[in-house]
Design an enzyme around this catalytic site. Structure first.
Site, PDB file in Angstrom:
ATOM      1  N   ALA A   1       0.847  -1.198   0.000  1.00 14.77           N
ATOM      2  CA  ALA A   1       0.000   0.000   0.000  1.00 14.77           C
ATOM      3  C   ALA A   1       0.875   1.237   0.000  1.00 14.77           C
ATOM      4  O   ALA A   1       2.019   1.216   0.474  1.00 14.77           O
ATOM      5  CB  ALA A   1      -0.912   0.001   1.227  1.00 14.77           C
ATOM      6  N   MET A   2       0.326   2.337  -0.535  1.00 17.86           N
ATOM      7  CA  MET A   2       1.065   3.602  -0.590  1.00 17.86           C
ATOM      8  C   MET A   2       0.138   4.765  -0.278  1.00 17.86           C
ATOM      9  O   MET A   2      -1.048   4.746  -0.615  1.00 17.86           O
ATOM     10  CB  MET A   2       1.682   3.812  -1.975  1.00 17.86           C
ATOM     11  CG  MET A   2       2.777   2.842  -2.288  1.00 17.86           C
ATOM     12  SD  MET A   2       3.585   3.190  -3.852  1.00 17.86           S
ATOM     13  CE  MET A   2       4.782   1.861  -3.848  1.00 17.86           C
TER      14      MET A   2
ATOM     15  N   PHE B   1       5.339   3.930   1.721  1.00 19.18           N
ATOM     16  CA  PHE B   1       4.837   2.617   1.299  1.00 19.18           C
ATOM     17  C   PHE B   1       4.932   1.614   2.441  1.00 19.18           C
ATOM     18  O   PHE B   1       5.731   1.764   3.369  1.00 19.18           O
ATOM     19  CB  PHE B   1       5.625   2.101   0.085  1.00 19.18           C
ATOM     20  CG  PHE B   1       7.097   1.892   0.337  1.00 19.18           C
ATOM     21  CD1 PHE B   1       7.577   0.697   0.845  1.00 19.18           C
ATOM     22  CD2 PHE B   1       8.014   2.902   0.059  1.00 19.18           C
ATOM     23  CE1 PHE B   1       8.937   0.503   1.087  1.00 19.18           C
ATOM     24  CE2 PHE B   1       9.378   2.725   0.279  1.00 19.18           C
ATOM     25  CZ  PHE B   1       9.837   1.522   0.794  1.00 19.18           C
TER      26      PHE B   1
ATOM     27  N   CYS C   1      -7.848   0.334   2.290  1.00 21.34           N
ATOM     28  CA  CYS C   1      -7.833   1.389   1.282  1.00 21.34           C
ATOM     29  C   CYS C   1      -9.230   1.643   0.712  1.00 21.34           C
ATOM     30  O   CYS C   1      -9.375   2.166  -0.392  1.00 21.34           O
ATOM     31  CB  CYS C   1      -6.851   1.051   0.157  1.00 21.34           C
ATOM     32  SG  CYS C   1      -5.843   2.455  -0.355  1.00 21.34           S
TER      33      CYS C   1
END
Length: 268
Positions: free
Chosen positions: A192-193, A206, A223
């Site tokens: 994920a970022m 990240f 997210c």
């Protein structure tokens, strides 16, 4: 002015510095890599904020020096690498209802919760996850936040390729995925970022699932995405991978793609 990324990915951008491009004399392409080990979320966030503030203050001094015709001081670039105890973080565009635990549930799972100033929705950090926080002055590289995100994704994609894991992007979604091709039966997110960028200085970054306990993702809508799974490097390979080994493979890819040189600093 602040710029925030979200979980939705904008149009693709170039994946590497232009061949043969030379940095301007005032650009600093050095990145100081600072391994923090296992650290609670709040101190890591405080450190990011302090490094960001220091860099912004230096940029303000440089602006005054430039107007006065005086020499400029190069701005630094940092890469903080760490893992966190169990924690959920909610970005500026996130929905609180995407956390499925109340206070008692958080305590039962030895987890904490933070609302933070990055882009994106809710995510989980925990032991066995390699978290990277670049505090880069993009004036030292390129002033394009979308290109920056694509490069971070490419760093992770190349690192996973070192383990024989084929990863990529899904159109419209930030992060790194497996079974990412359109129509693939089981797309799953491995990294994920979410970033913040102030006057072209970045923070947050990240989170790569290496040996992560994936059951913790069951307590959120990761997210904000309801129809895709999450995975880890250990789950894909069938064995635990030393976090330090993954870190050692990732840093050279950062240097390559950003046209940078890296040094290491263990100071907290």
């Amino acid at each position: 002015m602040d710029i925030y990324s979200a979980c939705v990915s904008p149009a693709p951008a170039a994946l590497a510095p232009e061949p043969g491009a030379s940095p301007a004399p005032e650009q600093n392409r050095a990145i100081l890599v600072r391994p923090l080990g296992l650290v609670a979320y709040q101190p890591a966030w405080d450190l990011q904020e302090q490094l960001l503030a220091d860099t912004l203050a230096l940029k303000t001094r440089n602006r005054a020096a430039q107007e006065a015709g005086q020499p400029l001081e190069p701005t630094p670039n940092y890469l903080l690498l760490c893992e966190h105890p169990h924690v959920y973080t909610l970005g500026k565009s996130g929905k609180p209802e995407h956390l499925l635990l109340d206070e008692a549930g958080l305590a039962q799972h030895a987890a904490t919760f933070h609302r933070i100033n990055r882009g994106g929705d809710i995510t989980y950090h925990g032991p066995g996850q390699l978290v990277g926080y670049p505090i880069f002055d993009l004036d030292n590289f390129f002033t394009d936040i979308h290109r920056y995100l694509r490069l971070l994704e490419e760093v992770v994609i190349l690192t996973l390729a070192d383990y024989g894991v084929v990863a990529g992007r899904i159109a419209g979604l930030t992060g790194v995925w497996l079974d990412f091709a359109e129509g693939a039966p089981n797309p799953r997110k491995i990294c994920a970022m979410g970033v913040k960028c102030s006057r072209w200085v970045t923070m947050h970054g990240f989170a790569l699932n290496v040996n992560t306990d994936l059951s913790y993702f069951g307590h959120i809508v990761p997210c904000g995405i309801t129809d895709k799974a999450v995975t880890s490097l250990a789950q894909e390979l069938g064995y635990q991978v030393p976090l330090a080994e993954v870190q050692a493979r990732l840093v050279p890819h950062i240097a390559q793609l950003f046209g940078a040189r890296t040094t290491s600093d263990s100071a907290a």
